[in-house]
Design a protein around this motif. Structure first.
Motif, PDB file in Angstrom:
ATOM      1  N   LYS A 142     -10.249 -20.240  17.902  1.00  0.00           N
ATOM      2  CA  LYS A 142     -10.721 -19.733  16.614  1.00  0.00           C
ATOM      3  C   LYS A 142      -9.760 -18.718  16.007  1.00  0.00           C
ATOM      4  N   ARG A 143      -9.637 -18.770  14.661  1.00  0.00           N
ATOM      5  CA  ARG A 143      -8.951 -17.756  13.877  1.00  0.00           C
ATOM      6  C   ARG A 143      -9.964 -17.075  12.962  1.00  0.00           C
ATOM      7  N   TYR A 144      -9.600 -15.898  12.449  1.00  0.00           N
ATOM      8  CA  TYR A 144     -10.597 -15.047  11.825  1.00  0.00           C
ATOM      9  C   TYR A 144     -10.129 -14.473  10.483  1.00  0.00           C
ATOM     10  N   PRO A 145     -11.080 -14.234   9.571  1.00  0.00           N
ATOM     11  CA  PRO A 145     -10.783 -13.431   8.389  1.00  0.00           C
ATOM     12  C   PRO A 145     -10.443 -12.001   8.810  1.00  0.00           C
ATOM     13  N   VAL A 146      -9.843 -11.252   7.891  1.00  0.00           N
ATOM     14  CA  VAL A 146      -9.451  -9.873   8.192  1.00  0.00           C
ATOM     15  C   VAL A 146      -9.939  -8.948   7.085  1.00  0.00           C
ATOM     16  N   LEU A 147     -10.543  -7.828   7.516  1.00  0.00           N
ATOM     17  CA  LEU A 147     -10.960  -6.773   6.620  1.00  0.00           C
ATOM     18  C   LEU A 147     -10.102  -5.541   6.894  1.00  0.00           C
ATOM     19  N   TYR A 148      -9.345  -5.122   5.889  1.00  0.00           N
ATOM     20  CA  TYR A 148      -8.515  -3.925   6.008  1.00  0.00           C
ATOM     21  C   TYR A 148      -9.311  -2.738   5.474  1.00  0.00           C
ATOM     22  N   ALA A 149      -9.500  -1.716   6.336  1.00  0.00           N
ATOM     23  CA  ALA A 149     -10.375  -0.596   6.013  1.00  0.00           C
ATOM     24  C   ALA A 149      -9.593   0.710   6.045  1.00  0.00           C
ATOM     25  N   HIS A 150      -9.753   1.527   5.016  1.00  0.00           N
ATOM     26  CA  HIS A 150      -9.068   2.808   4.932  1.00  0.00           C
ATOM     27  C   HIS A 150      -9.832   3.875   5.729  1.00  0.00           C
ATOM     28  N   ASN A 196      -1.667  14.107   3.627  1.00  0.00           N
ATOM     29  CA  ASN A 196      -1.105  13.246   2.570  1.00  0.00           C
ATOM     30  C   ASN A 196      -2.135  12.285   1.992  1.00  0.00           C
ATOM     31  N   ARG A 197      -3.399  12.398   2.432  1.00  0.00           N
ATOM     32  CA  ARG A 197      -4.400  11.408   2.045  1.00  0.00           C
ATOM     33  C   ARG A 197      -4.548  11.304   0.531  1.00  0.00           C
ATOM     34  N   ILE A 198      -4.659  12.416  -0.157  1.00  0.00           N
ATOM     35  CA  ILE A 198      -4.837  12.360  -1.608  1.00  0.00           C
ATOM     36  C   ILE A 198      -3.654  11.659  -2.265  1.00  0.00           C
ATOM     37  N   TYR A 199      -2.460  11.980  -1.844  1.00  0.00           N
ATOM     38  CA  TYR A 199      -1.263  11.357  -2.419  1.00  0.00           C
ATOM     39  C   TYR A 199      -1.263   9.853  -2.170  1.00  0.00           C
ATOM     40  N   GLU A 200      -1.551   9.439  -0.939  1.00  0.00           N
ATOM     41  CA  GLU A 200      -1.427   8.034  -0.577  1.00  0.00           C
ATOM     42  C   GLU A 200      -2.511   7.163  -1.205  1.00  0.00           C
ATOM     43  N   TYR A 201      -3.680   7.710  -1.458  1.00  0.00           N
ATOM     44  CA  TYR A 201      -4.810   6.916  -1.925  1.00  0.00           C
ATOM     45  C   TYR A 201      -4.976   6.922  -3.438  1.00  0.00           C
ATOM     46  N   THR A 202      -4.019   7.477  -4.181  1.00  0.00           N
ATOM     47  CA  THR A 202      -4.230   7.627  -5.617  1.00  0.00           C
ATOM     48  C   THR A 202      -3.067   7.108  -6.454  1.00  0.00           C
ATOM     49  N   SER A 248     -14.903   6.696  -1.404  1.00  0.00           N
ATOM     50  CA  SER A 248     -14.347   7.849  -2.094  1.00  0.00           C
ATOM     51  C   SER A 248     -12.947   7.497  -2.624  1.00  0.00           C
ATOM     52  N   LEU A 249     -11.919   8.273  -2.272  1.00  0.00           N
ATOM     53  CA  LEU A 249     -10.564   7.882  -2.657  1.00  0.00           C
ATOM     54  C   LEU A 249     -10.170   6.559  -2.007  1.00  0.00           C
ATOM     55  N   GLY A 250     -10.731   6.272  -0.837  1.00  0.00           N
ATOM     56  CA  GLY A 250     -10.485   4.982  -0.196  1.00  0.00           C
ATOM     57  C   GLY A 250     -11.085   3.832  -0.979  1.00  0.00           C
ATOM     58  N   GLY A 251     -12.205   4.083  -1.681  1.00  0.00           N
ATOM     59  CA  GLY A 251     -12.760   3.080  -2.586  1.00  0.00           C
ATOM     60  C   GLY A 251     -11.888   2.889  -3.798  1.00  0.00           C
ATOM     61  N   LEU A 252     -11.384   4.010  -4.325  1.00  0.00           N
ATOM     62  CA  LEU A 252     -10.475   3.944  -5.474  1.00  0.00           C
ATOM     63  C   LEU A 252      -9.247   3.110  -5.149  1.00  0.00           C
ATOM     64  N   VAL A 253      -8.626   3.360  -3.993  1.00  0.00           N
ATOM     65  CA  VAL A 253      -7.392   2.644  -3.667  1.00  0.00           C
ATOM     66  C   VAL A 253      -7.680   1.196  -3.272  1.00  0.00           C
ATOM     67  N   LYS A 267     -11.243 -10.392  -2.065  1.00  0.00           N
ATOM     68  CA  LYS A 267     -12.454  -9.596  -2.252  1.00  0.00           C
ATOM     69  C   LYS A 267     -12.206  -8.169  -1.797  1.00  0.00           C
ATOM     70  N   LEU A 268     -13.021  -7.260  -2.323  1.00  0.00           N
ATOM     71  CA  LEU A 268     -12.884  -5.853  -1.984  1.00  0.00           C
ATOM     72  C   LEU A 268     -14.238  -5.172  -2.083  1.00  0.00           C
ATOM     73  N   ALA A 269     -14.374  -4.080  -1.325  1.00  0.00           N
ATOM     74  CA  ALA A 269     -15.567  -3.241  -1.405  1.00  0.00           C
ATOM     75  C   ALA A 269     -15.129  -1.810  -1.663  1.00  0.00           C
ATOM     76  N   ALA A 270     -15.623  -1.235  -2.737  1.00  0.00           N
ATOM     77  CA  ALA A 270     -15.273   0.126  -3.148  1.00  0.00           C
ATOM     78  C   ALA A 270     -16.555   0.951  -3.155  1.00  0.00           C
ATOM     79  N   MET A 271     -16.768   1.743  -2.104  1.00  0.00           N
ATOM     80  CA  MET A 271     -17.992   2.520  -1.931  1.00  0.00           C
ATOM     81  C   MET A 271     -17.778   3.938  -2.452  1.00  0.00           C
ATOM     82  N   SER A 272     -18.727   4.402  -3.267  1.00  0.00           N
ATOM     83  CA  SER A 272     -18.677   5.777  -3.790  1.00  0.00           C
ATOM     84  C   SER A 272     -17.285   6.125  -4.308  1.00  0.00           C
ATOM     85  N   SER A 273     -16.715   5.230  -5.061  1.00  0.00           N
ATOM     86  CA  SER A 273     -15.303   5.363  -5.438  1.00  0.00           C
ATOM     87  C   SER A 273     -15.059   6.541  -6.380  1.00  0.00           C
ATOM     88  N   SER A 274     -13.890   7.139  -6.227  1.00  0.00           N
ATOM     89  CA  SER A 274     -13.497   8.275  -7.059  1.00  0.00           C
ATOM     90  C   SER A 274     -12.950   7.790  -8.397  1.00  0.00           C
TER      91      SER A 274
END
Length: 363
Positions: A142-150, A196-202, A248-253, A267-274
């Motif tokens: 079996k091979r699988y879908p991939v979800l990339y999570a911040h 660097n989180r704010i810089y990288e996610y915006t 948050s910023l992870g939803g924004l990015v 597809k994407l999921a943006a939770m409580s996005s900034s």
């Protein structure tokens, strides 16, 4: 054409028509020597009381075919007509040929860590926390879908999570797979860059907070992380099987990168996005265009200081572009929820089942 040739042609067409009107399931699973796959189902020639033997073919593929006049069928594979596959019943549409990759053990995935992966794009390193689904070792076909999570350090482990509160992503995913609500996926938790989180996610650039490194972070995912995962794990690499999630910023990015790369992320999921970032510049961009990007989108916000007004404006902009709630858009309001890890953990089941519902994987 002679009469004999005409009869032969008619016979060929009849056989082709019969083949085209067959319903077939192909179960990919190595049961080991002396064992077999059977299938039980909701309609004759299948039944829920006694399994029908599937036929083994090279590559450990077990095949069973019946007439499409039977109609749509619910079924489950079993090993030796004793051990049922884990998860929900499979719905097989009449006339379809469907590949199934079941497993028969506990719905319990496992975590692996990759430490200090280098990011030439950002000039630093970070860790990856990788969730491998329950069947990963059991069914190597079996091979699988991939979800990339911040914010990967917040997903699986309270000892590394912000405030000691994790998302419980592995426990939630295990439960959804086990009860048949969700397909199996590989989840790649990408640790954030700390200070660097704010810089990288915006995207560029908020008058108060600056930022502007999202394009470099995007290249880190596309040129470093995704190739590493695809080379070292059994992934399905098409856009239909590749998604992003963050809060948050992870939803924004997630929103920013997903819509910029619809050939990579389906597809994407943006939770409580900034979405407030830079005077809601990202929302203004969506409002300024009438072109719908071919990406399925989940967005949400809580009612307790969680940016619901800005998220509602983004939802309205997406609807104006042609997105349809319940199809390529799922907008959710979390009553009473705030802007914190506990709130995201509490409703994580909703975006996960939207992104990867049961029997949605395209092999």
């Amino acid at each position: 054409m002679t009469r004999g040739a005409g009869l032969l042609a008619a016979l060929v067409l009849l056989l082709l028509g019969t083949a085209a009107e067959a319903t077939t399931v192909r179960v990919h699973y190595d049961v080991g020597y002396g064992n077999r796959i059977t299938i039980r189902g909701s309609k004759t020639p299948l039944s829920w009381t006694t399994g029908t033997n599937a036929t083994w073919t090279t590559g450990n593929i077990w095949t069973l075919t019946w007439a499409n006049t039977v109609g749509d069928v619910e079924l489950k594979p079993l090993v030796n007509d004793v051990t049922w596959s884990t998860g929900a019943n499979y719905l097989i549409k009449a006339g379809a040929t469907v590949d199934l990759y079941p497993f028969f053990g506990a719905a319990s995935g496992r975590l692996q860590y990759v430490y200090n992966i280098s990011s030439p794009q950002l000039g630093n390193t970070r860790h990856l926390a990788i969730y491998l689904p329950p069947s990963y070792s059991e069914n190597p076909l079996k091979r699988y879908p991939v979800l990339y999570a911040h914010d990967g350090q917040n997903l699986f482990d309270p000892s590394t999570a912000f405030g000691g509160v994790e998302w419980r992503m592995d426990e939630t995913t295990n439960a959804l797979i086990g009860n048949g609500s969700m397909d199996e996926v590989i989840i790649v938790g990408i640790y954030n860059g700390g200070s660097n989180r704010i810089y990288e996610y915006t995207p560029c650039c908020d008058p108060q907070y600056g930022g502007g490194g999202a394009d470099k972070y995007e290249r880190f995912i596309l040129d470093t992380v995704k190739p590493y995962i695809d080379q070292n794990y059994r992934t399905l690499t098409t856009k239909t099987n590749t998604a992003l999630i963050g809060s948050s910023l992870g939803g924004l990015v997630s929103f920013y990168i997903g819509r910029r790369n619809p050939a990579v992320f389906g597809k994407l999921a943006a939770m409580s996005s900034s979405f407030w970032w830079n005077n809601q510049a990202l929302t203004q961009q969506v409002e300024a265009t009438t072109t719908k990007v071919a990406v399925n989108i989940y967005i949400d916000a809580g009612t307790n200081g969680d940016g619901l007004t800005e998220t509602t404006r983004m939802r309205d902009a997406l609807v104006a572009d042609g997105y349809v709630q319940g199809k390529d858009l799922y907008s959710y309001v979390a009553q009473g929820a705030g802007h914190n890890e506990a709130s995201w953990a509490a409703r994580l089941n909703i975006p996960l089942t939207y992104l990867f519902p049961w029997q949605s994987t395209v092999y």
